[in-house]
Scaffold this motif. Sequence first.
Motif: not given
Length: 826
Positions: A129-141
Amino acid sequence: MQALRRLFVCSLLISCIRISTTTALDTITPSRSMRDGETLVSAGGSFELGFFSPGASKGRYLGIWYSFDTDTVIVWVANRETPLGDSSGVLKVTEQGVLVLLNSSNSMKWTSNSSRTAGNPVSQLMDSGNLVLKDGNETNPDSFLWQSFDYPCDTFLPEMKLGWDLVTGLDRYASSWKSTDDPAPAEFSVGMDRRGLPQVFIMKGAKIMARGGSWNGLYFTAYPYPPQNTALEYEFVLNKDEVYYEYRLLNTSMFSRYMLTPSGIVQRFRWVYQTHSWELSSAFQADQCENYALCGAYSSCSINVSPICACLKGFVPKSPKDWNLGYWSDGCVRKIPLACSSGDRFLTYTGVKLPDTSSSWFDKSMSLKECNGLCLNNCSCTAYANLDIRGTGCLLWFGSLIDIKEFTAGGGQDLYIRIEASELDRIERKSTFKKKKLPRILIGSAVFLVFTIALILYIRKRKLRNQGVRSIDCTKDYLGEDREDMELTPLFDLSTVAKATNDFSSSNKLGEGGFGNVYKGTLIGGKEIAVKRLSKNSGQGMIEFKNEVILIARLQHRNLVKLLGCCVQEEEKILIYEFMPNKSLDFFIFINSLKFSSDQEGQRLLDWPTCFHIIGGIARGLLYLHQDSRLRIIHRDLKASNILLDNSMNPKISDFGLAKTFGSDQSRGNTNRVVGTFGYMSPEYAVDGIFSMKSDVFSFGVILLEILSRKKNRGFSHPDHHLNLLGHAWTLWIQDKQRELIDTTLYDSCNISEVLRCLHVGLLCVQRIPEDRPNMSYVVLMLSSDITLPPPKQPGFYTERSVPESPSRKRPFSVNYCSTTVIEAR
């Protein structure tokens, strides 16, 4: 057949296209935005992001909800304070890595304001349920540019952190919606306070409303035991970089959420697959003791005793007068000031919610013995405890001890409170004295007390006999029952009562009930009284008479009628009460059977604000009887005619002749002889003779429905069916026609949501199974807050055949006034 095949193939292709679109569309990029009418769905299909309009609002908001829930429970909102005016909203990711929400004129209505940038920015809706903004395939919160979990709204989801990022200064806290139609942040919030040992507070603006307490190694101290939930895992993190609380789902196929309501109540819900609905699992602030600092400093709160506030041992009320009136906020002060150092010792309190830790100090490695010495050597230290309930660490308090709650059913934690040595010696001697010598002292005192009272009664009777008057003390046969606080009820002479009522003139008659006639009287000096005179034909007698005297003499509450005295003389048995100028509740609500000086007089006197005031007063009076009084009392004859109204239309519960007292460990009783009033009796009582506090709850629910409809339950008739009032209300409820039950005279003055809430509460109270009915503490909470209410189940006595009343039997007051009474031993 060929056409059917083509139709099937087309449908299958469309379905596949939809599935493919839904599966793929969980992210947006600078080249792919999301418009109103489109949604993002998390990879596992649990959550959905899109545009919505809450309740009756026409504004458009960007939010997240559970994709499987048809009721659309919103868990997060982006533009809480800046709704869009139409359906032309667009969510975009900029090349710099910022989320923006634009309206039809490309004006920005909301932005993520992320400070970090990325070369390949994407926004993804995670299955948490978390809407995230990240760089490409980044998986580290920790490397995300921005995430919605850092900015909670009114819902606290699994894996969401509640607390502080001490490096960036980010405070993650939840805030309630203003209403179901407006998601803007309201005045209530729940978050982590960093002062001293961090703890959870529920705030109303800058005012603390409730305290979840500090973490004791396993759970928060506001709860007596760790949560009995194997599906959730709780964690508290406290280090130099972060201080936060979170919980996780051990079973990823289940769903759970915490919610802060617009009225400031924290509730936990879990998804029930069998019913496809959310079930309320728990609610914080369920009793008075959870109100922050209700009893002031150096005191404790216990919901199962009366009064609920008590000074700690070695302390006395700071303002005795206010304390005795029930105003406890000034708290308590020490009997003897601390001597400091070796002149002080510690008194152990077991099973408590630890005090407010905002002025505390802690160490994770110290032993309890080291903690004791450290506190003793600091004159400002007022108490200590283990930091971890499992027996490790040190927690010290400096300053006043505030917001202590005693858990009477076990659990809680040990607290060591600093007391001056001589005062502690006195407390310990008193405790030892009570254990060893008190039984013998009590026996001797009881014998002496009985002898003394018997002598006083003998002298009084001799004096009355010499005056030619025979009188009996109302309490004479109860000397052995809680004699400690018993006072002799004032005695009235028969001639005085007769003179006050104009010799029981019919012109002074106010009404009649199962006990007998009630008269208005005026004593010498002008004081008005109500006189209840036992009828010779009454089914009630000396047992009910004495029962009422004994109970009312001990009960003191603004919503209970006050007994002024009694008279047992010759063949007369008479009770004297304070006079209620506005008669009883049934005089106003059953207006169709009454005569007023004008057709609208009754309606004007009982508008909706007055009705709601009366409902709340009855509920608080019952709560006092069931929980807050020295005795646990089941009224057994609660009805509209037994609710009296004073000058200010304050309701007062009366007629305790049929009441029963329960022990603290007793929850129900049974009888072979049913007493009470048909129409108000619960099914289990009327049929099986089983009575409990839930019997009174049923009666309260009937009264509530009668107030709303202005109709009697017993004798109710309707052209379309033969149901009683309860059945009629239930039918309207399941047909979603609740408003049809409300009497039209209430519409001009009513708050419709408040009225419908009362109807909902009324139906919960009259449910057929006693265990399904709420207790009165929960009823008071439901009436005074916006807590989510569970759906009601079928009421008891669902059907009842209406029997027309003979005109010869009609009276100016409700037939509900009469009780069906059988004398039974108490």
